[in-house]
Scaffold this active site. Structure first.
Site, PDB file in Angstrom:
ATOM      1  N   LYS A 177       0.806  -1.233   0.000  1.00  0.00           N
ATOM      2  CA  LYS A 177       0.000   0.000   0.000  1.00  0.00           C
ATOM      3  C   LYS A 177       0.841   1.288   0.000  1.00  0.00           C
ATOM      4  O   LYS A 177       0.419   2.289  -0.565  1.00  0.00           O
ATOM      5  CB  LYS A 177      -0.970   0.012   1.186  1.00  0.00           C
ATOM      6  CG  LYS A 177      -2.126  -0.949   1.006  1.00  0.00           C
ATOM      7  CD  LYS A 177      -3.149  -0.802   2.111  1.00  0.00           C
ATOM      8  CE  LYS A 177      -4.189  -1.907   2.008  1.00  0.00           C
ATOM      9  NZ  LYS A 177      -5.238  -1.799   3.003  1.00  0.00           N
ATOM     10  N   GLY A 227      -3.980   0.283  17.451  1.00  0.00           N
ATOM     11  CA  GLY A 227      -3.063  -0.005  16.352  1.00  0.00           C
ATOM     12  C   GLY A 227      -2.585   1.263  15.678  1.00  0.00           C
ATOM     13  O   GLY A 227      -3.263   2.305  15.705  1.00  0.00           O
ATOM     14  N   GLY A 256      -0.605   0.832  12.527  1.00  0.00           N
ATOM     15  CA  GLY A 256      -0.043   0.357  11.264  1.00  0.00           C
ATOM     16  C   GLY A 256      -0.764   0.998  10.081  1.00  0.00           C
ATOM     17  O   GLY A 256      -1.390   2.058  10.208  1.00  0.00           O
TER      18      GLY A 256
END
Ligand code: NDP
Length: 286
Positions: free
Chosen positions: A68, A130, A132
């Site tokens: 990505k 998170g 990430g």
């Protein structure tokens, strides 16, 4: 008859992807002449294979782990939401043969929360677990909804603090480690960690969950994930898997490519069902 337009999802690995099934159902529903296939690309071959796919007439790609961020420099153009996320999950060829990079993950999550789950995000207190790629992709679209608080926590708190530095200009953001989670229930807890993929639950205090709390796991599976089980055991009002985000982000990509937004409800029902009818997806030529 005209040759079908060609699309694919790229990742490494990519075998597990539901995207061919989802886009196959979208194409059938909206009568679009296209094929969609899986394309496994190792990181060192990314630039060459993406270039070959489009040079060969391909129209668009979805991008999943681990590409990505790496595909972003291949795009001459990027949408504002891809710029803000710093990551691209959709590529579309443009009339000048250059690539446009978009990121539909955050829009997909917000559409699922607002339209499918009927949640109110404005003035709500949100905990995001998170820091990430998935967390990065949803921060901008979540802050656009004007929550009273968006609290990002991560195992490695320095990564959460780095997101705070980058995104604080967009809204009411706080960051820290799991130990900084407040002991008053949040309205919404979103699990954007990869813990569910390892059958684990992020170590957050049970006091963060109450009857008014919706717990949302971005991970999706046919059975409840460890986080969804944990949420139910700790009295969350609602606990959801990430199927809706998956289908809505795909619908946003389909809209970018084909100019038509499919009805996501039958597709969502199909992916959630224990045995999806996989032959719905048109097969790409070998
Ligand atoms: P990344 O590898 O980029 O990030 C992983 C994150 O998970 C990091 O914050 C990491 O923390 C944390 N983490 C990993 N293991 C644990 C653990 N055992 N306990 C606590 N934290 C942990 O992955 P992504 O951000 O791309 O993906 C995260 C999840 O989101 C995956 O489950 C993925 O399937 C899902 N996802 C779902 C989508 C959908 O459409 N529904 C779309 C995109 C992603 P640290 O920094 O400390 O290592």
């Amino acid at each position: 008859m005209r040759q079908p337009d060609r699309y694919a999802v790229i990742g490494y690995p990519v075998k597990h992807s539901f995207s061919p099934f989802i886009h196959g159902m979208f194409a059938k529903q909206t009568k679009q002449n296209l094929t969609y296939r899986l394309l496994e690309i190792a990181p060192e071959q990314l630039a060459d294979q993406v270039t070959d796919f489009f040079a060969d007439g391909g129209k668009g790609l979805n991008v999943t782990i681990p590409h990505k961020q790496a595909v972003s420099p291949l795009c001459k153009y990027r949408t504002p939401r891809a710029e803000i996320a710093g990551a691209v999950n959709t590529l579309a060829v443009q009339p000048d043969d250059e690539l446009l990079g978009d990121n539909t993950d955050g829009a997909g999550l917000v559409l699922d929360l607002l339209n499918n789950l009927k949640l109110k995000l404005r003035e709500s207190r949100i905990l995001l677990l998170g820091a990430g790629g998935a967390a990065r992709g949803v921060l901008g679209p979540l802050l656009e909804q004007s929550p009273a608080l968006l609290h990002v926590v991560n195992r490695d708190a320095t990564r959460a603090n780095a997101l705070l530095a980058e995104f604080r200009r967009l809204g009411e953001l706080r960051a820290g480690g799991f130990g900084d989670v407040q002991s008053e229930p949040y309205d919404l807890i979103i699990n954007a960690t990869a813990a569910s993929l390892q059958g684990e639950v992020p170590p957050i205090a049970a006091a963060a969950v109450g009857r008014q709390t919706t717990c949302y796991d971005m991970a999706y599976s046919k059975e409840d994930t460890a986080f969804v089980k944990w949420a139910k055991e700790h009295g969350a009002g609602q606990a959801e898997l990430g199927w809706g985000m998956l289908v809505e982000q795909a619908a946003e990509a389909f809209l970018l490519w084909r100019g038509v937004r499919p009805d996501t409800s039958p597709v969502l029902a199909a992916v959630r069902s224990p045995t999806p009818v996989l032959q719905e997806a048109p097969q790409a030529p070998k």
